[in-house]
Design an enzyme around this catalytic site. Structure first.
Site, mmCIF file in Angstrom:
data_model
loop_
_atom_site.group_PDB
_atom_site.id
_atom_site.type_symbol
_atom_site.label_atom_id
_atom_site.label_comp_id
_atom_site.label_asym_id
_atom_site.label_seq_id
_atom_site.Cartn_x
_atom_site.Cartn_y
_atom_site.Cartn_z
ATOM 1 N N TYR A 153 0.834 -1.204 0.000
ATOM 2 C CA TYR A 153 0.000 0.000 0.000
ATOM 3 C C TYR A 153 0.866 1.251 0.000
ATOM 4 C CZ TYR A 153 -3.081 3.545 2.153
ATOM 5 O OH TYR A 153 -3.782 4.692 2.452
ATOM 6 N N LYS A 157 1.054 4.163 -2.872
ATOM 7 C CA LYS A 157 0.776 5.576 -2.615
ATOM 8 C C LYS A 157 1.965 6.456 -2.979
ATOM 9 C CE LYS A 157 -3.461 5.480 -0.878
ATOM 10 N NZ LYS A 157 -4.594 6.094 -1.600
#
Length: 257
Positions: A153, A157
């Protein structure tokens, strides 16, 4: 006149949390908003509480569904002025040596990063036709800038922040601005049942003394999407209660020691 009067807006991952709050905020300021989400019933429920809003099932991992969602917004609103890339995937944090790359990493990167690519690709021609008010706002995370776990994740990002900068350069000639917001901890349904942990985080980590609310991020999106930010592009804006600017634990030790 409201800032988004006459605007058409598409928001991904809009069934709840930051996405739903952003839909409410932009609609309150005059926009017509299409809430898209992989969870159709939840998107419908969120849209039902927002005057003039509509909902549509859209998996940002599926190019055909993305193209259809953008086409739907353009048809319903007469154009598309703002795209908010909020959809993401986040696998449970694990030891990277034990990660199943073909499932955990691939999904996080495909939804969080490539989902934004698919949406931007489909939306850009329409955003460019708005006479200079077209804007993309990507929802990132402080995980893009520091270690808060969740390897895949966080990498996705961080990639989104890079995409924001490179796409801003490409889109500028077409009159479209591209920016990103990096939230800190936000009180959403993901934290249900863990309110004590949120209180501890607010006390120990956040200089402003509280956890963020979805409306905090929605307000930042409204600014970056509006003409108030007409000379801002390629920027990553932290909305994190001072988390990354101030090492609260170190400051306390330094002060008391």
């Amino acid at each position: 006149m409201k800032r988004f009067e006459g605007y058409g807006v598409l928001i991904t991952g809009a069934a709840r949390g930051i996405g739903a709050a952003t839909a409410r905020r932009l609609a309150d300021e005059g926009a017509r908003v299409l809430l898209t989400d992989i969870d159709g019933p939840a998107a419908e429920a969120a849209a039902a509480d927002i005057p003039g809003a509509e909902a549509l099932v859209c998996d940002v991992g599926d190019l055909a569904q993305v193209d259809a969602a953008v086409a739907h917004a353009v048809e319903r609103f007469g154009g598309l002025d703002v795209l908010v890339n909020n959809a993401f995937a986040s696998a449970p944090d694990t030891d990277i040596a034990e990660d199943d790359i073909d499932t955990l990493w691939r999904r996080d990167l495909d939804i969080t990063l490539m989902g934004a690519v698919r949406c931007a690709r489909a939306a850009l021609p329409h955003l460019a036709a708005t006479g200079g008010r077209g804007a993309i706002v990507n929802i990132g995370s402080v995980n893009a800038e520091a270690d808060f776990g969740n390897h895949a994740y966080s990498a996705a990002k961080a990639g989104l922040a890079s995409l924001t900068r490179t796409l801003a350069g490409d889109a500028a000639a077409r009159g479209v601005r591209v920016n990103q917001i990096n939230p800190g901890t936000i009180r959403t349904g993901n934290w249900d049942g863990r309110e004590d942990l949120l209180d501890a985080l607010a006390d120990q980590l956040y200089p402003l003394g509280r956890i963020g609310e979805p409306d905090d991020i929605a307000a930042a999106v409204a600014f970056l999407a509006s003409r108030d930010a007409s000379w801002i592009t390629g920027t990553v804006l932290r909305v994190d209660g001072g988390l990354l600017a101030v090492n609260k634990g170190f400051a306390a030790i330094n002060r008391d020691g």
